[in-house]
Every structure is written in structure tokens, then in C-alpha cells.
Design a protein around this motif. Structure first.
Motif, PDB file in Angstrom:
ATOM      1  N   GLY A   1       0.798  -1.152   0.061  1.00 41.24           N
ATOM      2  CA  GLY A   1      -0.054   0.099   0.111  1.00 41.24           C
ATOM      3  C   GLY A   1       0.714   1.232   0.046  1.00 41.24           C
ATOM      4  N   HIS A   2       0.152   2.605   0.166  1.00 40.33           N
ATOM      5  CA  HIS A   2       1.007   3.557   0.009  1.00 40.33           C
ATOM      6  C   HIS A   2       1.162   4.326   1.384  1.00 40.33           C
ATOM      7  N   GLU A   3       0.518   3.689   2.518  1.00 40.73           N
ATOM      8  CA  GLU A   3       0.655   4.682   3.856  1.00 40.73           C
ATOM      9  C   GLU A   3       2.012   4.228   4.400  1.00 40.73           C
ATOM     10  N   THR A   4       2.401   5.296   5.143  1.00 45.99           N
ATOM     11  CA  THR A   4       3.694   5.171   5.829  1.00 45.99           C
ATOM     12  C   THR A   4       3.556   4.605   7.161  1.00 45.99           C
ATOM     13  N   LEU A   5       4.533   4.171   7.717  1.00 48.35           N
ATOM     14  CA  LEU A   5       4.352   3.528   9.050  1.00 48.35           C
ATOM     15  C   LEU A   5       4.228   4.805  10.057  1.00 48.35           C
ATOM     16  N   ASP A   6       4.688   5.815   9.739  1.00 46.50           N
ATOM     17  CA  ASP A   6       4.381   7.209  10.779  1.00 46.50           C
ATOM     18  C   ASP A   6       2.999   7.339  10.405  1.00 46.50           C
ATOM     19  N   SER A   7       2.203   7.536   9.439  1.00 46.11           N
ATOM     20  CA  SER A   7       0.824   7.478   9.362  1.00 46.11           C
ATOM     21  C   SER A   7      -0.083   6.474   9.987  1.00 46.11           C
ATOM     22  N   ILE A   8       0.436   5.489   9.895  1.00 50.70           N
ATOM     23  CA  ILE A   8      -0.283   4.194  10.536  1.00 50.70           C
ATOM     24  C   ILE A   8      -0.079   4.444  12.070  1.00 50.70           C
ATOM     25  N   SER A   9       1.105   4.641  12.444  1.00 49.55           N
ATOM     26  CA  SER A   9       1.252   4.929  13.847  1.00 49.55           C
ATOM     27  C   SER A   9       0.267   6.163  14.642  1.00 49.55           C
ATOM     28  N   LYS A  10       0.331   7.037  13.761  1.00 53.01           N
ATOM     29  CA  LYS A  10      -0.476   8.125  14.119  1.00 53.01           C
ATOM     30  C   LYS A  10      -1.821   7.816  14.429  1.00 53.01           C
ATOM     31  N   ASP A  11      -2.317   7.271  13.606  1.00 53.20           N
ATOM     32  CA  ASP A  11      -3.713   6.796  13.295  1.00 53.20           C
ATOM     33  C   ASP A  11      -4.001   5.685  14.534  1.00 53.20           C
ATOM     34  N   CYS A  12      -3.167   4.655  14.768  1.00 52.02           N
ATOM     35  CA  CYS A  12      -3.233   3.800  15.773  1.00 52.02           C
ATOM     36  C   CYS A  12      -3.334   4.471  16.984  1.00 52.02           C
ATOM     37  N   ILE A  13      -2.394   5.498  17.368  1.00 52.06           N
ATOM     38  CA  ILE A  13      -2.214   6.085  18.878  1.00 52.06           C
ATOM     39  C   ILE A  13      -3.612   7.100  18.772  1.00 52.06           C
ATOM     40  N   LYS A  14      -4.064   7.608  18.014  1.00 50.28           N
ATOM     41  CA  LYS A  14      -5.314   8.370  17.994  1.00 50.28           C
ATOM     42  C   LYS A  14      -6.492   7.509  18.315  1.00 50.28           C
ATOM     43  N   LYS A  15      -6.575   6.529  17.551  1.00 46.58           N
ATOM     44  CA  LYS A  15      -7.882   5.563  17.595  1.00 46.58           C
ATOM     45  C   LYS A  15      -7.674   4.874  19.226  1.00 46.58           C
ATOM     46  N   GLY A  16      -6.324   4.527  19.788  1.00 51.00           N
ATOM     47  CA  GLY A  16      -6.250   4.026  20.974  1.00 51.00           C
ATOM     48  C   GLY A  16      -6.830   4.886  21.990  1.00 51.00           C
ATOM     49  N   LEU A  17      -6.324   6.296  21.968  1.00 51.79           N
ATOM     50  CA  LEU A  17      -6.524   7.119  22.819  1.00 51.79           C
ATOM     51  C   LEU A  17      -7.892   7.309  23.177  1.00 51.79           C
ATOM     52  N   LYS A  18      -8.606   7.092  21.912  1.00 49.25           N
ATOM     53  CA  LYS A  18     -10.357   7.323  22.208  1.00 49.25           C
ATOM     54  C   LYS A  18     -10.778   6.160  22.932  1.00 49.25           C
ATOM     55  N   ASP A  19     -10.177   5.077  23.115  1.00 48.94           N
ATOM     56  CA  ASP A  19     -10.723   4.102  23.909  1.00 48.94           C
ATOM     57  C   ASP A  19      -9.968   3.853  25.229  1.00 48.94           C
ATOM     58  N   GLY A  20      -8.960   4.915  25.707  1.00 54.93           N
ATOM     59  CA  GLY A  20      -8.315   4.744  26.787  1.00 54.93           C
ATOM     60  C   GLY A  20      -6.976   3.919  26.567  1.00 54.93           C
ATOM     61  N   HIS A  21      -6.658   3.666  25.527  1.00 51.84           N
ATOM     62  CA  HIS A  21      -5.422   2.823  25.633  1.00 51.84           C
ATOM     63  C   HIS A  21      -4.284   3.730  25.238  1.00 51.84           C
TER      64      HIS A  21
END
Ligand code: CA2
Length: 147
Positions: free
Chosen positions: A23-43
Motif C-alpha cells: 500500500g501507500h501508507e507510511t509507518l508514521d501515518s499508520i502509527s499516528k492513526d493507531c495512537i489516536k484511535k487507541g486514545l479514544k478508547d483509553g489505550h
């Protein structure tokens, strides 16, 4: 939950080469997305990547020492070779998910063997880079269903 997302060799090249596979996504953008989604659920989600097997083993040992709740690991090529990562993961008693961007079973036969699969709770493969954020979103529920 405290979650480590551990990535192995060459995953730092995501988004720069072989987009037809990874795919076209970088590890940096994947990690930012996961950190944000995780925070939403308190992770608390921590992303790491290394091209060195020993460093990955040390992160897993650190997760054991710090009593981290879950490890999501894309060991990349070490999936198919590393007894050291297998042994380290075996000693981690939290929830463990093996993740692959591609589906290794649709690829070369040397990718059909995983030294990681026998020591994890679940395997996610072939969902592309979205697999990371899907796993983070599902992690709390998944952990409960595996208890
Ligand atoms: O599909 C996956 O996530 C893999 O773990 C990726 C590994 C491969 O060795 C496994 O069989 C399956 C390779 C990661 C290499 O990543 C690159 C990313 C962009 C460009 C080149 C390599």
C-alpha cells in the motif's frame, strides 16, 4: 490497556516501495492513526520498528517487565526465521496478536511458515495497512473473548 505495536525489518519502508503489496501508507501515518484511535478508547499505544532481531527481543522482554497488556507484532521477515522472537513471546503472558499487512499464505512458500503463530492468541493477515487500526479498535473486546 498499554499496547506495544512491534514492527520488524523493512517495515520502515512502507509507503515508499512495493505499493502493490504493502500500500501507500507510511509507518508514521499508520502509527499516528493507531495512537489516536487507541486514545479514544483509553489505550496507551506505543509503536516501534527495528531492523534488528535482538532489539525486538529486548522490547518483548521490556513488555514482560513492565507488565504491558498486549503486544501486536508484525515481525516481518523474522516471522519466518526467528526462534529468538518465538521464545521471547512465549514468556509474555499478556494478549498477543501476530499481524501481517499482506497474506503470507498467498505468497512464496518460504512465507507459509511462521515461528510466531504457535505463541500468539490470534493472527491477522491480508487486511492491508488498515489491519493495524482494526486490531487496535478490537483489542479490548478480543482480549475479553480469549480470556
Ligand atoms: O505482510 C506483512 O506484513 C509481512 O510481515 C511483511 C514482511 C514479509 O517478509 C512477511 O512475509 C509479510 C516484509 C516487510 C517488508 O516491508 C516493505 C515495505 C515496503 C517496501 C519494501 C518492504
Amino acid at each position: 490497556m498499554n499496547i506495544y505495536v512491534i514492527n520488524g525489518p523493512n517495515i520502515n519502508l512502507l509507503g515508499t516501495r512495493e505499493p502493490e503489496i504493502y500500500g501507500h501508507e507510511t509507518l508514521d501515518s499508520i502509527s499516528k492513526d493507531c495512537i489516536k484511535k487507541g486514545l479514544k478508547d483509553g489505550h496507551d499505544v506505543k509503536f516501534m520498528q527495528s531492523n534488528y532481531e535482538g532489539e525486538i527481543v529486548e522490547w518483548i522482554q521490556h513488555a514482560i517487565k513492565e507488565k504491558i497488556d498486549a503486544i501486536v507484532i508484525n515481525a516481518a521477515a523474522y516471522t519466518h526465521t526467528s526462534i529468538a522472537i518465538h521464545d521471547a513471546l512465549k514468556s509474555f503472558s499478556g494478549f498477543k496478536i501476530e499481524l501481517h499487512i499482506s497474506n503470507p499464505h498467498l505468497r512464496e512458500s518460504f512465507r507459509h511458515v511462521s515461528y510466531i503463530s504457535p505463541v500468539v492468541d490470534a493472527v491477522v493477515a491480508g487486511l492491508g495497512a488498515n489491519g493495524y487500526s482494526h486490531v487496535i479498535e478490537l483489542l479490548a473486546d478480543l482480549q475479553k473473548s480469549y480470556e
